[in-house]
Write a protein that holds these residues in place. Structure first.
Motif, PDB file in Angstrom:
ATOM      1  N   GLY A   2      44.693  53.333  33.759  1.00 28.84           N
ATOM      2  CA  GLY A   2      44.242  52.499  34.780  1.00 28.84           C
ATOM      3  C   GLY A   2      42.666  52.299  34.868  1.00 28.84           C
ATOM      4  O   GLY A   2      42.066  52.560  33.688  1.00 28.84           O
ATOM      5  N   VAL A   3      42.197  52.335  35.882  1.00 29.04           N
ATOM      6  CA  VAL A   3      40.687  52.024  36.096  1.00 29.04           C
ATOM      7  C   VAL A   3      40.017  53.298  36.952  1.00 29.04           C
ATOM      8  O   VAL A   3      40.543  53.548  38.020  1.00 29.04           O
ATOM      9  N   GLY A   4      39.176  54.053  36.405  1.00 27.39           N
ATOM     10  CA  GLY A   4      38.944  55.422  36.981  1.00 27.39           C
ATOM     11  C   GLY A   4      40.202  56.121  37.370  1.00 27.39           C
ATOM     12  O   GLY A   4      40.777  56.369  36.233  1.00 27.39           O
ATOM     13  N   LYS A   5      40.399  56.749  38.320  1.00 29.16           N
ATOM     14  CA  LYS A   5      41.536  57.353  38.785  1.00 29.16           C
ATOM     15  C   LYS A   5      42.556  56.417  39.572  1.00 29.16           C
ATOM     16  O   LYS A   5      43.524  56.917  40.144  1.00 29.16           O
ATOM     17  N   MET A   6      42.463  55.218  39.185  1.00 29.30           N
ATOM     18  CA  MET A   6      43.392  53.978  40.077  1.00 29.30           C
ATOM     19  C   MET A   6      44.366  53.702  38.882  1.00 29.30           C
ATOM     20  O   MET A   6      43.835  53.672  37.838  1.00 29.30           O
ATOM     21  N   THR A   7      45.665  53.363  39.200  1.00 27.02           N
ATOM     22  CA  THR A   7      46.311  52.449  38.421  1.00 27.02           C
ATOM     23  C   THR A   7      46.164  51.219  38.448  1.00 27.02           C
ATOM     24  O   THR A   7      45.543  50.743  39.164  1.00 27.02           O
ATOM     25  N   GLN A  10      46.797  49.625  41.842  1.00 33.52           N
ATOM     26  CA  GLN A  10      45.916  50.022  42.843  1.00 33.52           C
ATOM     27  C   GLN A  10      44.843  49.093  42.689  1.00 33.52           C
ATOM     28  O   GLN A  10      44.471  48.577  43.743  1.00 33.52           O
ATOM     29  N   ALA A  11      44.353  48.975  41.434  1.00 35.66           N
ATOM     30  CA  ALA A  11      43.121  48.422  41.106  1.00 35.66           C
ATOM     31  C   ALA A  11      43.375  46.548  41.529  1.00 35.66           C
ATOM     32  O   ALA A  11      42.279  46.352  42.183  1.00 35.66           O
ATOM     33  N   SER A  12      44.375  46.141  40.931  1.00 37.39           N
ATOM     34  CA  SER A  12      44.671  44.677  41.269  1.00 37.39           C
ATOM     35  C   SER A  12      44.784  44.547  42.547  1.00 37.39           C
ATOM     36  O   SER A  12      44.339  43.472  43.183  1.00 37.39           O
ATOM     37  N   LYS A  13      45.334  45.462  43.526  1.00 36.08           N
ATOM     38  CA  LYS A  13      45.621  45.299  44.830  1.00 36.08           C
ATOM     39  C   LYS A  13      44.117  45.340  45.552  1.00 36.08           C
ATOM     40  O   LYS A  13      43.828  44.630  46.335  1.00 36.08           O
ATOM     41  N   LEU A  14      43.402  46.262  44.997  1.00 35.57           N
ATOM     42  CA  LEU A  14      41.885  46.445  45.812  1.00 35.57           C
ATOM     43  C   LEU A  14      41.210  45.152  45.445  1.00 35.57           C
ATOM     44  O   LEU A  14      40.357  44.653  46.236  1.00 35.57           O
ATOM     45  N   ASN A  79      37.492  41.060  28.873  1.00 34.24           N
ATOM     46  CA  ASN A  79      37.326  39.693  28.078  1.00 34.24           C
ATOM     47  C   ASN A  79      38.547  38.667  28.028  1.00 34.24           C
ATOM     48  O   ASN A  79      38.391  37.839  27.512  1.00 34.24           O
ATOM     49  N   LYS A  80      39.690  39.261  28.875  1.00 30.68           N
ATOM     50  CA  LYS A  80      40.731  38.469  29.093  1.00 30.68           C
ATOM     51  C   LYS A  80      41.365  38.500  30.396  1.00 30.68           C
ATOM     52  O   LYS A  80      42.327  38.840  30.575  1.00 30.68           O
ATOM     53  N   PRO A  81      40.494  37.902  31.310  1.00 26.47           N
ATOM     54  CA  PRO A  81      40.830  37.937  32.591  1.00 26.47           C
ATOM     55  C   PRO A  81      41.967  37.133  33.206  1.00 26.47           C
ATOM     56  O   PRO A  81      42.764  37.541  34.297  1.00 26.47           O
ATOM     57  N   ASP A  82      42.656  36.127  32.309  1.00 24.99           N
ATOM     58  CA  ASP A  82      43.547  35.204  32.658  1.00 24.99           C
ATOM     59  C   ASP A  82      44.723  36.112  32.482  1.00 24.99           C
ATOM     60  O   ASP A  82      45.924  35.781  32.765  1.00 24.99           O
ATOM     61  N   SER A  83      44.803  37.056  31.501  1.00 27.56           N
ATOM     62  CA  SER A  83      46.243  37.713  31.107  1.00 27.56           C
ATOM     63  C   SER A  83      45.876  39.373  31.503  1.00 27.56           C
ATOM     64  O   SER A  83      46.889  40.108  31.326  1.00 27.56           O
ATOM     65  N   CYS A  84      45.111  39.758  31.960  1.00 26.58           N
ATOM     66  CA  CYS A  84      44.656  41.015  32.418  1.00 26.58           C
ATOM     67  C   CYS A  84      45.575  41.742  33.472  1.00 26.58           C
ATOM     68  O   CYS A  84      45.707  40.742  34.361  1.00 26.58           O
ATOM     69  N   ASP A  85      46.416  42.813  33.414  1.00 27.63           N
ATOM     70  CA  ASP A  85      47.107  43.263  34.527  1.00 27.63           C
ATOM     71  C   ASP A  85      46.383  43.479  35.813  1.00 27.63           C
ATOM     72  O   ASP A  85      46.708  43.577  36.826  1.00 27.63           O
ATOM     73  N   ILE A  86      45.085  43.714  35.649  1.00 21.99           N
ATOM     74  CA  ILE A  86      44.186  44.133  36.932  1.00 21.99           C
ATOM     75  C   ILE A  86      43.642  42.887  37.488  1.00 21.99           C
ATOM     76  O   ILE A  86      43.793  42.422  38.782  1.00 21.99           O
ATOM     77  N   CYS A  87      43.084  41.925  36.590  1.00 19.34           N
ATOM     78  CA  CYS A  87      42.301  40.806  36.921  1.00 19.34           C
ATOM     79  C   CYS A  87      43.223  39.655  37.387  1.00 19.34           C
ATOM     80  O   CYS A  87      42.949  38.691  38.106  1.00 19.34           O
ATOM     81  N   SER A  88      44.586  39.553  36.978  1.00 18.96           N
ATOM     82  CA  SER A  88      45.465  38.489  37.110  1.00 18.96           C
ATOM     83  C   SER A  88      46.739  39.051  37.404  1.00 18.96           C
ATOM     84  O   SER A  88      47.577  39.218  36.623  1.00 18.96           O
ATOM     85  N   PRO A  89      47.153  39.980  38.348  1.00 19.01           N
ATOM     86  CA  PRO A  89      48.254  40.534  38.542  1.00 19.01           C
ATOM     87  C   PRO A  89      49.391  39.715  39.052  1.00 19.01           C
ATOM     88  O   PRO A  89      49.184  38.576  39.734  1.00 19.01           O
ATOM     89  N   TYR A  90      50.700  39.969  38.445  1.00 19.20           N
ATOM     90  CA  TYR A  90      51.800  39.358  38.746  1.00 19.20           C
ATOM     91  C   TYR A  90      52.895  39.575  39.406  1.00 19.20           C
ATOM     92  O   TYR A  90      53.776  39.381  39.978  1.00 19.20           O
ATOM     93  N   ASP A  91      52.624  41.209  39.749  1.00 19.88           N
ATOM     94  CA  ASP A  91      53.474  41.940  40.551  1.00 19.88           C
ATOM     95  C   ASP A  91      53.202  42.285  42.074  1.00 19.88           C
ATOM     96  O   ASP A  91      53.318  43.283  42.382  1.00 19.88           O
ATOM     97  N   LEU A  92      52.123  41.564  42.595  1.00 21.59           N
ATOM     98  CA  LEU A  92      51.667  42.005  43.706  1.00 21.59           C
ATOM     99  C   LEU A  92      52.651  41.714  44.946  1.00 21.59           C
ATOM    100  O   LEU A  92      53.539  41.042  44.885  1.00 21.59           O
ATOM    101  N   PRO A  93      52.802  42.565  45.933  1.00 14.87           N
ATOM    102  CA  PRO A  93      53.466  42.245  47.306  1.00 14.87           C
ATOM    103  C   PRO A  93      53.385  41.106  47.832  1.00 14.87           C
ATOM    104  O   PRO A  93      52.237  40.458  47.585  1.00 14.87           O
ATOM    105  N   PRO A  94      54.317  40.581  48.478  1.00 13.49           N
ATOM    106  CA  PRO A  94      54.191  39.140  48.954  1.00 13.49           C
ATOM    107  C   PRO A  94      52.924  38.823  49.898  1.00 13.49           C
ATOM    108  O   PRO A  94      52.302  37.961  50.019  1.00 13.49           O
ATOM    109  N   ALA A  95      52.597  39.807  50.682  1.00 12.37           N
ATOM    110  CA  ALA A  95      51.522  39.839  51.589  1.00 12.37           C
ATOM    111  C   ALA A  95      50.137  39.558  50.913  1.00 12.37           C
ATOM    112  O   ALA A  95      49.293  38.831  51.143  1.00 12.37           O
TER     113      ALA A  95
END
Length: 118
Positions: A2-7, A10-14, A79-95
């Motif tokens: 993850g990033v730092g001590k975040m998964t 967590q990082a994508s939600k934040l 360098n790949k924000p459009d496919s990055c799990d953090i920058c462009s998450p696809y598994d976010l909760p509905p809210a």
């Protein structure tokens, strides 16, 4: 991993919350949403103003400080924000997915583009 001590999750939600909070005037219908938004705004202020060390040289005691600084460093270096799990998450909760769409609409309205985020 993850990033730092975040998964990554967590990082994508934040990141979604930070994107919202940075321009939100704080008018929420839900008290809970208002409190979360206010907390993220305080977090952002802390990260901005904290150098990571106290005046006596010890590491900042705020538990989210270092991981959030690592998240921001990732955003700058990614360098790949459009496919990055953090920058462009696809598994976010509905809210958070809805909040991400609202964030994108606000950004598009500000610069006159059309959103493709779904």
């Amino acid at each position: 991993p993850g990033v730092g001590k975040m998964t990554h999750r967590q990082a994508s939600k934040l990141l979604v919350l930070i994107t919202h909070a940075r321009t939100c005037p704080g008018h929420h219908m839900s008290h809970r949403h208002s409190e979360v938004c206010k907390s993220v705004k305080y977090l952002m202020l802390h990260i901005r103003d904290c150098c990571g060390k106290t005046s006596d040289g010890t590491e900042c005691s705020f538990p989210w400080c270092k991981p959030c600084k690592a998240l921001l460093a990732h955003l700058v270096r990614c360098n790949k924000p459009d496919s990055c799990d953090i920058c462009s998450p696809y598994d976010l909760p509905p809210a958070l997915r809805k909040l991400r769409q609202l964030n994108q609409k606000a950004a598009d309205d500000a610069d006159g583009t059309v959103s493709t985020v779904g």
